[in-house]
Design an enzyme around this catalytic site. Structure first.
Site, PDB file in Angstrom:
ATOM      1  N   HIS A  16      83.699   1.947  94.550  1.00 21.87           N
ATOM      2  CA  HIS A  16      83.695   2.827  93.379  1.00 21.87           C
ATOM      3  C   HIS A  16      83.839   4.293  93.793  1.00 21.87           C
ATOM      4  CE1 HIS A  16      81.355   4.317  89.629  1.00 21.87           C
ATOM      5  NE2 HIS A  16      82.560   3.941  89.238  1.00 21.87           N
ATOM      6  N   HIS A  58      86.136  12.626  87.852  1.00 20.69           N
ATOM      7  CA  HIS A  58      85.491  11.714  86.912  1.00 20.69           C
ATOM      8  C   HIS A  58      85.184  12.377  85.579  1.00 20.69           C
ATOM      9  CE1 HIS A  58      82.085   9.705  84.956  1.00 20.69           C
ATOM     10  NE2 HIS A  58      82.634   8.595  85.403  1.00 20.69           N
TER      11      HIS A  58
END
Ligand code: G3P
Ligand code: CA
Length: 258
Positions: A16, A58
């Site tokens: 991730h 992000h």
């Protein structure tokens, strides 16, 4: 078995944002660290700069993970490249840059690694960000090798990617079911001809796995950081696990298909 279910060449384990929390997320140091831990597939978050370049970030804003403030998509790529995206994490990573998606993709290609691009648009840019992701991969990713996987919480972004790169597999991300059962989300995913439903891992149970596999889609999960949770998902027969804990889970030792 549907064509989509058969066409799933990806490893079970996905790192991730590169290497979870061990290195500054979405930086090349993070991807290199994930690879050093044996990971062969990487998740990243991609959005558009003000001048139309896809880069990794992000959040919508730069506040948490860089030395700047404000909306990331308001800056040009030249400005983004000047930012320090490492000091927030630790001194060892001071000066780390936010890479372009193209730079990460080319690194994956050179190292024979798989890529999961989460299309993470600046709010309001859902469709164009998806289109740009598709166009980029259409241009640089050879058709003869395992294609990247596009995922998004935004159906419009998947639609955009489908327009410009229909051959690249897609997965719908879902954090909370729209209707409490998953049926509405599964319908969205099948309408977008997705290969996978990628859920908050707690949402999976045996009945849902059977339903999703029965509909011809793969079952994948984020973000799985505990051994008990990973074992539950493996026992349920799900197909993909996205984790921060590249230091805890070793793809080579946990039966992953590498
Ligand atoms: O792609 C899976 C996961 O990254 C989605 O959640 O918030 O970490 O981008 P988030
Ligand atoms: Ca993500």
């Amino acid at each position: 078995m549907s064509q989509n279910l058969a066409n799933w060449p990806y490893p079970r384990w996905v790192a991730h944002r590169g290497a979870g929390k061990l290195a500054p997320e979405n930086t090349m140091s993070a991807f290199r660290l994930g690879a050093a831990h044996g990971y062969r597939m990487f998740e990243c978050d991609a959005k558009l700069s003000q001048d139309g370049v896809l880069f990794l970030l992000h959040d919508a804003t730069l506040n948490r993970t860089t030395n700047a403030q404000g909306t990331g998509g308001d800056l040009s790529m030249g400005e983004i490249a000047q930012l320090d995206a490492g000091s927030w994490h630790s001194r060892a990573y001071a000066g780390e840059q936010l890479p372009t998606l193209e730079a990460l993709a080319r690194w994956c290609l050179a190292n024979h690694l798989c890529l999961n691009v989460e299309i993470k648009p600046t709010p309001g840019q859902e469709l164009e960000t998806g289109r740009a992701c598709g166009a980029l991969m259409q241009r640089i990713w050879p058709k003869s090798i395992v294609q990247p996987l596009f995922t998004s919480f935004k159906p419009e972004s998947l639609k955009g990617a489908m327009e410009t790169a229909p051959h690249i597999p897609r997965g719908l991300l879902v954090d909370k079911f729209a209707d409490g059962t998953g049926d509405a989300d599964l319908k969205i995913a099948t309408d977008l001809d997705c290969h996978a439903l990628v859920l908050n891992h707690a949402l999976w149970d045996a009945a849902l796995v059977a339903k999703v596999h029965g509909a011809g889609l793969r079952c994948s999960s984020y973000t799985v950081n505990d051994e008990w949770a990973a074992q539950r998902l493996i026992d349920l027969g799900t197909d993909g696990i996205i984790t921060d804990r590249v230091d805890l889970f070793s793809p080579a030792q946990t039966g992953a298909v590498l």
